[in-house]
Design a protein around this motif. Structure first.
Motif, mmCIF file in Angstrom:
data_model
loop_
_atom_site.group_PDB
_atom_site.id
_atom_site.type_symbol
_atom_site.label_atom_id
_atom_site.label_comp_id
_atom_site.label_asym_id
_atom_site.label_seq_id
_atom_site.Cartn_x
_atom_site.Cartn_y
_atom_site.Cartn_z
ATOM 1 N N ARG A 11 12.899 9.907 -4.291
ATOM 2 C CA ARG A 11 11.922 10.710 -3.570
ATOM 3 C C ARG A 11 10.616 10.935 -4.301
ATOM 4 O O ARG A 11 10.503 10.587 -5.444
ATOM 5 N N PRO A 12 9.665 11.679 -3.657
ATOM 6 C CA PRO A 12 8.401 11.908 -4.325
ATOM 7 C C PRO A 12 8.598 12.732 -5.586
ATOM 8 O O PRO A 12 9.630 13.292 -5.817
ATOM 9 N N THR A 13 7.538 12.872 -6.298
ATOM 10 C CA THR A 13 7.609 13.391 -7.640
ATOM 11 C C THR A 13 8.317 14.699 -7.816
ATOM 12 O O THR A 13 9.068 14.847 -8.753
ATOM 13 N N TYR A 14 8.073 15.689 -6.983
ATOM 14 C CA TYR A 14 8.672 16.978 -7.312
ATOM 15 C C TYR A 14 10.171 16.952 -7.193
ATOM 16 O O TYR A 14 10.842 17.780 -7.743
ATOM 17 N N GLN A 15 10.670 16.073 -6.348
ATOM 18 C CA GLN A 15 12.111 16.027 -6.155
ATOM 19 C C GLN A 15 12.636 14.977 -7.082
ATOM 20 O O GLN A 15 13.710 14.503 -6.910
ATOM 21 N N LEU A 16 11.845 14.563 -7.919
ATOM 22 C CA LEU A 16 12.065 13.602 -8.924
ATOM 23 C C LEU A 16 13.451 13.152 -9.148
ATOM 24 O O LEU A 16 13.864 12.191 -8.739
ATOM 25 N N LEU A 17 14.085 13.672 -10.024
ATOM 26 C CA LEU A 17 15.331 13.111 -10.291
ATOM 27 C C LEU A 17 16.094 13.078 -9.040
ATOM 28 O O LEU A 17 16.966 12.295 -8.935
ATOM 29 N N ALA A 18 15.841 13.962 -8.127
ATOM 30 C CA ALA A 18 16.623 13.898 -6.944
ATOM 31 C C ALA A 18 16.555 12.527 -6.483
ATOM 32 O O ALA A 18 17.440 12.057 -5.872
ATOM 33 N N CYS A 19 15.526 11.888 -6.740
ATOM 34 C CA CYS A 19 15.408 10.528 -6.457
ATOM 35 C C CYS A 19 14.992 9.821 -7.640
ATOM 36 O O CYS A 19 15.475 8.878 -7.989
ATOM 37 N N ALA A 20 14.017 10.030 -8.246
ATOM 38 C CA ALA A 20 13.600 9.241 -9.321
ATOM 39 C C ALA A 20 14.352 9.432 -10.538
ATOM 40 O O ALA A 20 14.250 8.712 -11.342
ATOM 41 N N LEU A 21 14.979 10.260 -11.057
ATOM 42 C CA LEU A 21 15.809 10.123 -12.221
ATOM 43 C C LEU A 21 16.763 9.349 -11.744
ATOM 44 O O LEU A 21 17.748 9.322 -11.948
ATOM 45 N N LEU A 22 15.788 9.460 -11.144
ATOM 46 C CA LEU A 22 15.815 8.693 -10.258
ATOM 47 C C LEU A 22 16.933 9.074 -9.672
ATOM 48 O O LEU A 22 17.372 8.601 -8.920
ATOM 49 N N ARG A 350 0.645 0.633 -7.929
ATOM 50 C CA ARG A 350 0.136 1.472 -9.022
ATOM 51 C C ARG A 350 0.273 2.966 -8.752
ATOM 52 O O ARG A 350 0.285 3.772 -9.672
ATOM 53 N N ASP A 351 0.358 3.347 -7.504
ATOM 54 C CA ASP A 351 0.413 4.774 -7.165
ATOM 55 C C ASP A 351 1.834 5.293 -7.027
ATOM 56 O O ASP A 351 2.056 6.375 -6.476
ATOM 57 N N ASP A 352 2.799 4.549 -7.519
ATOM 58 C CA ASP A 352 4.207 4.934 -7.408
ATOM 59 C C ASP A 352 4.502 6.083 -8.368
ATOM 60 O O ASP A 352 4.448 5.926 -9.582
ATOM 61 N N ASP A 353 4.784 7.269 -7.828
ATOM 62 C CA ASP A 353 5.111 8.414 -8.680
ATOM 63 C C ASP A 353 6.611 8.695 -8.675
ATOM 64 O O ASP A 353 7.068 9.718 -9.165
ATOM 65 N N LEU A 377 4.076 -10.924 -11.406
ATOM 66 C CA LEU A 377 4.054 -9.600 -10.796
ATOM 67 C C LEU A 377 3.105 -9.622 -9.619
ATOM 68 O O LEU A 377 1.909 -9.879 -9.785
ATOM 69 N N ASP A 378 3.629 -9.374 -8.419
ATOM 70 C CA ASP A 378 2.806 -9.257 -7.219
ATOM 71 C C ASP A 378 2.516 -7.781 -6.996
ATOM 72 O O ASP A 378 3.390 -7.033 -6.550
ATOM 73 N N GLU A 379 1.297 -7.375 -7.327
ATOM 74 C CA GLU A 379 0.952 -5.962 -7.182
ATOM 75 C C GLU A 379 0.769 -5.614 -5.713
ATOM 76 O O GLU A 379 0.164 -6.363 -4.940
ATOM 77 N N CYS A 380 1.293 -4.469 -5.336
ATOM 78 C CA CYS A 380 1.175 -3.973 -3.963
ATOM 79 C C CYS A 380 -0.149 -3.233 -3.808
ATOM 80 O O CYS A 380 -0.472 -2.340 -4.608
ATOM 81 N N PHE A 381 -0.914 -3.592 -2.786
ATOM 82 C CA PHE A 381 -2.202 -2.950 -2.537
ATOM 83 C C PHE A 381 -2.203 -2.190 -1.221
ATOM 84 O O PHE A 381 -3.249 -2.015 -0.593
ATOM 85 N N ALA A 382 -1.035 -1.732 -0.796
ATOM 86 C CA ALA A 382 -0.959 -0.924 0.414
ATOM 87 C C ALA A 382 -1.716 0.377 0.206
ATOM 88 O O ALA A 382 -2.014 0.783 -0.929
ATOM 89 N N ILE A 383 -2.034 1.037 1.287
ATOM 90 C CA ILE A 383 -2.684 2.351 1.216
ATOM 91 C C ILE A 383 -1.790 3.362 1.920
ATOM 92 O O ILE A 383 -1.658 3.325 3.145
ATOM 93 N N PRO A 384 -1.148 4.260 1.151
ATOM 94 C CA PRO A 384 -1.173 4.348 -0.307
ATOM 95 C C PRO A 384 -0.210 3.338 -0.944
ATOM 96 O O PRO A 384 0.768 2.931 -0.312
ATOM 97 N N ALA A 385 -0.489 2.969 -2.185
ATOM 98 C CA ALA A 385 0.368 2.023 -2.910
ATOM 99 C C ALA A 385 1.437 2.787 -3.683
ATOM 100 O O ALA A 385 1.593 2.641 -4.897
ATOM 101 N N ASP A 386 2.185 3.622 -2.931
ATOM 102 C CA ASP A 386 3.223 4.433 -3.567
ATOM 103 C C ASP A 386 4.593 3.817 -3.300
ATOM 104 O O ASP A 386 4.702 2.705 -2.771
#
Length: 409
Positions: A11-22, A350-353, A377-386
């Motif tokens: 998940r997004p950053t604040y729920q971080l590990l909930a997802c990102a500690l993933l 690049r905007d992956d938090d 490495l194929d960089e993603c340029f979506a808007i947003p690139a998260d």
């Protein structure tokens, strides 16, 4: 659901590990004509003589147990799924109806014990005897068992969409999901992550042979988020065992565990906020062992990070390693500085938090430094690139890249 939808993400950053500690928390030899066939709806229906069915192995890793048809999706259903404006699927044209089978097999759990696990095998409905390449899809982090591949058989699932193009697609549920629900999911632990996949490949090939479903000699690996990490773990293990892999695409994975957790936890001050409130501090190496009072810090973070409604049990080993500054173990569980033999593509934004972008640049540089010659490495340029915004671009890179190798689609 799956990696092509929002639910498969750390998940997004604040729920971080909930997802990102993933807690945070997704060969060679072909030609341009294969890619064109994939997009135009034509296919190579080359047939082959049926090989003898190998005898089943029993009571060991990779042993096939059972298989059951659970869902059939038509071309029309797959086409409608892709046409949905909210879909994260790539812009492709489905060619085949797909039958999905839930298969059980034996593998090792996080403690190294032989366990029953499950996965899905999706078979495109080609003319009898037509061969297909095999593709192993590794799913991203999910917190509900209903979202595991063998339970997520809807037309929008990545397993179904990819199979509709002509690949036989397999996806392990991982330990902790499906038939092994209730066991700890060995989250971001390289060896048990790889074993669940490599053992399922063995079992799936046995099941396909028994079903008289011929494969060609190609094997593809792909996944996003946690699935990107597991993809490289399986790739490393298969290469070490001498198993040829045609090509691999890994998207937005946490390949460098120390870097990932440092970025997500230290820079966001989660540890300080959680531990400071209770007078807890980051423990030393001894806290990795059960019974130490400092383990309470880890338990607190796990409580904060995992959604309360989750029905999946996550092993806290990866977090214990980080909390204890156990750099050697984190390095052993990382996948950013090894020599790959397989043509490999990484994708990331690049905007992956959720999974910091530096994971992919570190893997690209580290693997090249170890002698990997065919990696980009194929960089993603979506808007947003998260993390969420780059799922569809990953899927597009994956299908286009694989189409340059794939035969018998």
């Amino acid at each position: 659901m799956h990696c092509f939808t929002y639910r498969h993400l750390l998940r997004p950053t604040y729920q971080l590990l909930a997802c990102a500690l993933l807690l945070t928390a997704c060969g060679s030899g072909s030609s341009t004509s294969n890619a064109q066939n994939n997009l135009t709806g034509t296919s190579d229906t080359t047939t082959t003589a049926l090989a003898p069915i190998p005898a089943r192995i029993t009571n060991t890793r990779g042993a096939l147990l059972d298989g059951t048809l659970v869902k059939t999706n038509t071309v029309q259903e797959s086409t409608a799924a892709i046409s949905n404006p909210t879909a994260k699927a790539p812009a492709v044209i489905p060619v085949y109806d797909v039958k999905q089978y839930r298969v059980t097999y034996q593998t090792l759990d996080g403690d190294g014990k032989l366990s029953t696990a499950s996965g899905i095998i999706a078979v495109p409905q080609k003319p009898t005897g037509a061969k297909s390449p095999l593709l192993s899809f590794q799913h991203g982090t999910v917190f509900h068992n209903i979202e595991a591949p063998s339970n997520d058989t809807v037309a929008t699932s990545p397993v179904n969409i990819i199979a509709s193009l002509g690949f036989v697609v397999i996806a392990a549920d991982y330990i902790g999901y499906g038939a092994s629900q209730g066991k700890d999911h060995p989250y971001l632990q390289k060896d048990p992550s790889a074993v669940a996949v490599t053992d399922f490949i063995v079992a799936a090939k046995q099941w396909l042979a028994e079903q008289r479903q011929p494969l060609n000699d190609q094997l593809f690996l792909t996944g996003y988020s946690e699935g990107g990490y597991v993809t490289l773990a399986a790739q490393q293990a298969l290469e070490a065992a001498g198993t040829p892999i045609t090509a691999s695409v890994a998207g937005a994975g946490p390949y460098d565990l120390q870097y990932t957790l440092d970025e997500l936890l230290n820079t966001k001050a989660i540890l300080s906020a959680a531990g400071g409130a209770l007078g807890l501090s980051r423990p030393d190496l001894a806290a990795k062992y059960p019974g130490k009072v400092d383990e309470a810090t880890v338990d607190l973070l796990m409580y904060i990070l995992i959604p309360k409604e989750s029905d999946i049990k996550f092993s806290k080993t990866f977090l214990m390693d980080w909390m204890a500054n156990d750099y050697p173990t984190m390095k052993n569980n990382s996948l950013y500085d090894w020599q790959a033999k397989t043509p490999t593509r990484l994708t990331h934004g690049r905007d992956d938090d959720t999974v910091p972008f530096g994971n992919s640049t570190r893997a690209l540089d580290g693997m090249r430094a170890k002698g990997t010659s065919n990696i980009e490495l194929d960089e993603c340029f979506a808007i947003p690139a998260d993390h969420t915004g780059c799922i569809k671009p990953y899927a597009q890179v994956m299908t286009q890249y694989f189409s340059t190798f794939a035969k018998d689609l």
